[in-house]
Scaffold this motif. Sequence first.
Motif, PDB file in Angstrom:
ATOM      1  N   ARG A  90      -6.852   8.248 -10.276  1.00  0.00           N
ATOM      2  CA  ARG A  90      -5.632   7.918  -9.535  1.00  0.00           C
ATOM      3  C   ARG A  90      -4.608   9.025  -9.725  1.00  0.00           C
ATOM      4  O   ARG A  90      -4.400   9.515 -10.844  1.00  0.00           O
ATOM      5  CB  ARG A  90      -5.059   6.580 -10.013  1.00  0.00           C
ATOM      6  N   ASP A 107      -4.329  -0.982  -7.486  1.00  0.00           N
ATOM      7  CA  ASP A 107      -3.916   0.263  -8.150  1.00  0.00           C
ATOM      8  C   ASP A 107      -2.488   0.138  -8.686  1.00  0.00           C
ATOM      9  O   ASP A 107      -2.189   0.543  -9.815  1.00  0.00           O
ATOM     10  CB  ASP A 107      -3.980   1.447  -7.179  1.00  0.00           C
ATOM     11  N   TYR A 140       0.854  -1.187   0.000  1.00  0.00           N
ATOM     12  CA  TYR A 140       0.000   0.000   0.000  1.00  0.00           C
ATOM     13  C   TYR A 140       0.890   1.236   0.000  1.00  0.00           C
ATOM     14  O   TYR A 140       1.653   1.464   0.940  1.00  0.00           O
ATOM     15  CB  TYR A 140      -0.916   0.007   1.230  1.00  0.00           C
ATOM     16  N   ALA A 147      -2.550   4.143  -2.598  1.00  0.00           N
ATOM     17  CA  ALA A 147      -2.629   3.210  -3.719  1.00  0.00           C
ATOM     18  C   ALA A 147      -2.696   1.792  -3.171  1.00  0.00           C
ATOM     19  O   ALA A 147      -1.824   1.372  -2.405  1.00  0.00           O
ATOM     20  CB  ALA A 147      -1.417   3.365  -4.633  1.00  0.00           C
ATOM     21  N   THR A 148      -3.727   1.061  -3.536  1.00  0.00           N
ATOM     22  CA  THR A 148      -3.881  -0.327  -3.119  1.00  0.00           C
ATOM     23  C   THR A 148      -3.028  -1.218  -4.026  1.00  0.00           C
ATOM     24  O   THR A 148      -2.538  -0.773  -5.073  1.00  0.00           O
ATOM     25  CB  THR A 148      -5.349  -0.764  -3.233  1.00  0.00           C
ATOM     26  N   THR A 154      -3.245  10.489  -0.450  1.00  0.00           N
ATOM     27  CA  THR A 154      -3.815   9.414  -1.259  1.00  0.00           C
ATOM     28  C   THR A 154      -3.214   8.076  -0.835  1.00  0.00           C
ATOM     29  O   THR A 154      -2.148   8.023  -0.227  1.00  0.00           O
ATOM     30  CB  THR A 154      -3.531   9.620  -2.758  1.00  0.00           C
ATOM     31  N   GLY A 170      -2.249   6.615  -5.975  1.00  0.00           N
ATOM     32  CA  GLY A 170      -3.569   6.149  -5.547  1.00  0.00           C
ATOM     33  C   GLY A 170      -4.632   7.228  -5.510  1.00  0.00           C
ATOM     34  O   GLY A 170      -4.517   8.275  -6.146  1.00  0.00           O
ATOM     35  N   ARG A 171      -5.654   6.950  -4.713  1.00  0.00           N
ATOM     36  CA  ARG A 171      -6.824   7.834  -4.611  1.00  0.00           C
ATOM     37  C   ARG A 171      -6.938   8.401  -3.195  1.00  0.00           C
ATOM     38  O   ARG A 171      -6.478   7.783  -2.238  1.00  0.00           O
ATOM     39  CB  ARG A 171      -8.111   7.068  -4.937  1.00  0.00           C
TER      40      ARG A 171
END
Length: 536
Positions: A434, A362, A344, A358-359, A356, A371-372
Amino acid sequence: MIPNPRELAAQATTKLQTLVTLTRAGIVHPERPDHVWHTVHALLRFGTTPAAGYIGAAKKFPHEPALIDDLGALTFKQVDERTNALAHAFQREGIGPGDGVALMCRNHRGWVDTMVACSKLGAHALFMNTAFSGPQLADVAERENPKAIVYDHEFEEVLAKAGKGRKRFVAWHDETPADPLLEDLIAGGDPAPVKAPEQQGRAIILTSGTTGTPKGAARSMPKTIDPIAALLSVIPLKAREKTMIAAPLFHAWGFAQWALSISLASTVVLSRRFDEERTLSLTAQHGCQALVVVPVMIQRILELPDEVLDRYDLSAVKAVPVSGSALPGAVSDRWMDHFGENLYNLYGSTEVAWATIATPRDLREAPGTAGRPPRGSVVKIYDEEGRPLAPGETGRIFVGNDVQFEGYTGGGSKDELDGLLSSGDVGHFDAQGRLFVDGRDDDMIVSGGENVFPGEVEDLLHGHEAIVEAAVFGVEDEQYGQRLKAVIVKRGEITADEVRAYVKQNLAGYKQPRDVEFVDELPRTSTGKVLKRELR
């Protein structure tokens, strides 16, 4: 004033989402009435602080391990009593609410003891960076004026000027130091509960100093648990698990993960010095569910031979949160290929906290993404005139959330626009929402009339099999105004012409570095950021 129905509905939805997330994480669950009382009582006295967290955990899990370091394990009750004793000892030394205590320590119990004792006193904790030079530390000490310094004995010489005229206590030593020992203060202190201060102490985190003199960013703990719930809604961590924190505790990232561990009553595993194989060993040995790192740590772990990587069972690890500097897409792919979909990537800064996340999905679908925004965070991209930009357009990144800093201790803050703070970076959103960080807002160069962001070139170079790492930046050019230079650490045979050809094959021609230099190592901060000013 009549409340806005939409605002009330939004607030109710947020509270419900928080409750669901905290229940799923095991923070909210049916408890004995006396446990509920102890938790509420601690929060009423000390607020949402480390002090309240350890006081509450000591009542609910007195004999469970709170911390494991190079000296062994401490239970929640032991940490609570040790920090009570240290807080009382600090009071005898004339340290009280509002006073500053500087910490120049690596990752071990001495840092935790001092931080929690300061929280119980209402004193401010100033986190000194162990990689800073003597003059930098002296400048910081003069500006922040801490009453005392708690330090590891190895830093005695570099702190000589910064420590003049201040109380000094040694947290870790390999030989007998001249200054009093922190352990002696604890042993001679009263372990009885400490009277709650009228005001909470703050954590003062220093910026990395990559662009000049380090600034002090003042930060209090979140007023509510909503920001913690926002993180847990994305990262699959649960209460009473074990977390290996390899990232430095004095850095905003390490501190944030330690604070998260308090909310979860997690067992924190620490090691004074980062070692690639030892980090894997400790994570496996203690069955940790999380491993907290910065990107350069991941890179160094992946440089170990496969037979070493395969030696340690990390199957219990559900999450590897990483932050602190850019995470190249090639590095995230290599990590997940070997250790599974558990990475992550969090983007933020000392000032704006996290922006943000990111998984693993992602990072697979869009390598290099930041990421978001999680629930409760707002991220927008603006041009130089302050106009919002559409997806795909690069501009300045601005962030809003409930965990931002309270301003620099020396005065001033980051640029603000529409209630959002500048992160100091430039980037863009893709069509899926993203975020991609293209570089520092002062890193962009103009070469022959074209805007060039070095981060894009660096990310490409990291994917070359003969390149370990690379730093790209602008230098003056008589014909084009500026041109790119690449400084590269290589693992195989590659020439400067081959580097330029590789970039030209994959990016626009004006993005190829005309200067290429090979070195054995890049200068970095303790959290892995490349010191480009030294390279320049």
